[in-house]
Design a protein around this motif. Sequence first.
Motif, PDB file in Angstrom:
ATOM      1  N   LEU A 193      48.435  31.227  45.946  1.00 16.26           N
ATOM      2  CA  LEU A 193      48.932  30.121  45.126  1.00 16.26           C
ATOM      3  C   LEU A 193      49.164  28.826  45.899  1.00 16.26           C
ATOM      4  N   VAL A 194      49.515  28.922  47.183  1.00 15.85           N
ATOM      5  CA  VAL A 194      49.896  27.718  47.930  1.00 15.85           C
ATOM      6  C   VAL A 194      48.695  26.901  48.423  1.00 15.85           C
ATOM      7  N   PRO A 195      47.695  27.502  49.101  1.00 19.81           N
ATOM      8  CA  PRO A 195      46.554  26.696  49.553  1.00 19.81           C
ATOM      9  C   PRO A 195      45.820  26.048  48.381  1.00 19.81           C
ATOM     10  N   ASP A 196      45.205  24.896  48.628  1.00 23.04           N
ATOM     11  CA  ASP A 196      44.585  24.117  47.562  1.00 23.04           C
ATOM     12  C   ASP A 196      43.222  24.653  47.139  1.00 23.04           C
ATOM     13  N   LEU A 197      42.642  25.527  47.945  1.00 23.37           N
ATOM     14  CA  LEU A 197      41.329  26.122  47.641  1.00 23.37           C
ATOM     15  C   LEU A 197      41.452  27.635  47.685  1.00 23.37           C
ATOM     16  N   THR A 237      49.162  38.727  39.306  1.00 30.31           N
ATOM     17  CA  THR A 237      48.841  37.315  39.128  1.00 30.31           C
ATOM     18  C   THR A 237      47.578  37.215  38.280  1.00 30.31           C
ATOM     19  N   LEU A 238      47.633  36.450  37.214  1.00 33.91           N
ATOM     20  CA  LEU A 238      46.481  36.238  36.348  1.00 33.91           C
ATOM     21  C   LEU A 238      45.922  34.844  36.615  1.00 33.91           C
ATOM     22  N   ILE A 239      44.629  34.773  36.893  1.00 34.67           N
ATOM     23  CA  ILE A 239      43.993  33.502  37.235  1.00 34.67           C
ATOM     24  C   ILE A 239      42.907  33.202  36.205  1.00 34.67           C
ATOM     25  N   SER A 240      43.080  32.117  35.489  1.00 35.39           N
ATOM     26  CA  SER A 240      42.065  31.654  34.536  1.00 35.39           C
ATOM     27  C   SER A 240      41.671  30.237  34.928  1.00 35.39           C
ATOM     28  N   GLY A 241      40.829  30.134  35.926  1.00 35.02           N
ATOM     29  CA  GLY A 241      40.384  28.838  36.417  1.00 35.02           C
ATOM     30  C   GLY A 241      41.368  28.236  37.397  1.00 35.02           C
ATOM     31  N   PRO A 242      41.074  27.023  37.899  1.00 35.35           N
ATOM     32  CA  PRO A 242      41.993  26.333  38.808  1.00 35.35           C
ATOM     33  C   PRO A 242      43.313  26.037  38.098  1.00 35.35           C
ATOM     34  N   SER A 243      44.366  25.859  38.883  1.00 34.74           N
ATOM     35  CA  SER A 243      45.652  25.507  38.295  1.00 34.74           C
ATOM     36  C   SER A 243      45.546  24.148  37.607  1.00 34.74           C
ATOM     37  N   THR A 287      41.243  24.028  43.383  1.00 35.05           N
ATOM     38  CA  THR A 287      39.842  24.448  43.310  1.00 35.05           C
ATOM     39  C   THR A 287      39.746  25.964  43.393  1.00 35.05           C
ATOM     40  N   LEU A 288      39.017  26.552  42.461  1.00 38.32           N
ATOM     41  CA  LEU A 288      38.789  28.000  42.455  1.00 38.32           C
ATOM     42  C   LEU A 288      37.289  28.263  42.534  1.00 38.32           C
ATOM     43  N   VAL A 289      36.889  28.986  43.570  1.00 39.08           N
ATOM     44  CA  VAL A 289      35.494  29.410  43.723  1.00 39.08           C
ATOM     45  C   VAL A 289      35.464  30.922  43.581  1.00 39.08           C
ATOM     46  N   VAL A 290      34.694  31.404  42.637  1.00 41.38           N
ATOM     47  CA  VAL A 290      34.586  32.843  42.372  1.00 41.38           C
ATOM     48  C   VAL A 290      33.240  33.342  42.871  1.00 41.38           C
ATOM     49  N   VAL A 291      33.284  34.282  43.800  1.00 46.54           N
ATOM     50  CA  VAL A 291      32.068  34.918  44.320  1.00 46.54           C
ATOM     51  C   VAL A 291      31.959  36.291  43.663  1.00 46.54           C
ATOM     52  N   ILE A 292      30.965  36.464  42.798  1.00 43.46           N
ATOM     53  CA  ILE A 292      30.808  37.728  42.083  1.00 43.46           C
ATOM     54  C   ILE A 292      29.738  38.569  42.773  1.00 43.46           C
ATOM     55  N   ARG A 293      30.144  39.735  43.245  1.00 48.89           N
ATOM     56  CA  ARG A 293      29.202  40.667  43.883  1.00 48.89           C
ATOM     57  C   ARG A 293      28.600  41.536  42.772  1.00 48.89           C
ATOM     58  N   THR A 294      27.345  41.297  42.462  1.00 55.97           N
ATOM     59  CA  THR A 294      26.734  41.931  41.306  1.00 55.97           C
ATOM     60  C   THR A 294      26.413  43.408  41.493  1.00 55.97           C
TER      61      THR A 294
END
Length: 211
Positions: free
Chosen positions: A146-150, A178-184, A202-209
């Motif tokens: 939650l604290v870092p900006d990325l 913790t539920l995350i739905s996009g950047p804060s 900023t939220l970057v989601v890496v999806i391992r397929t």
Amino acid sequence: MTATAREAVLGRVRDALALARPAEVTIPRAYRTGRTLHDDERLALFVDRLVDYKAQVRTCTADRAPAMIAEALHEHGARRAGAPADLDPAWLAAYDGEVQWDSPDIPARRLGELDGVVTASAAGCAETGTIFLDGGPGQGRRALSLVPDLHVCVVDLSSVVPGVPEAVARLIPERPTTLISGPSATSDIELERVEGVHGPRTLVVVIRTDS
């Protein structure tokens, strides 16, 4: 001694509770569960919801995840990244910046000095584009995400389910979730969107397929 208004009100509440007979309440639990979607459908729906929430999404196979993580950190100028102590070090093998492995001894305010953080996740909900963290392996403490900006969050497609009931069923109730739905983001009184108020901008989601 004269009782204060607060004490008087609380005293009356206690008296009322003592006199009232506790009534048994049956809470309906007929949630819609057991839904399934093909991998391609789950992935497409999950990505669509994430993008709608203004998250950045990258999909890759598990062997490409370290490169995707490194690229995400570099693109956002992250030279110092935080990571949970039990995160797989191989995930950061392609990253040439400084890695700070987290510890409960590190005060939350110092986490603000990090340029970003990399974590795993517990589950994902395709229908709502929500990512769930419950403090399990590789997810770290709540403050770290939650604290870092990325926030670069790795999600395994195998952990993404169609709906919220199916996602909750994958969690351990005793853990803080913790539920995350996009950047804060939030809106001010004039409905202007403001990002980064309650968590990462900023939220970057890496999806391992294939995981």
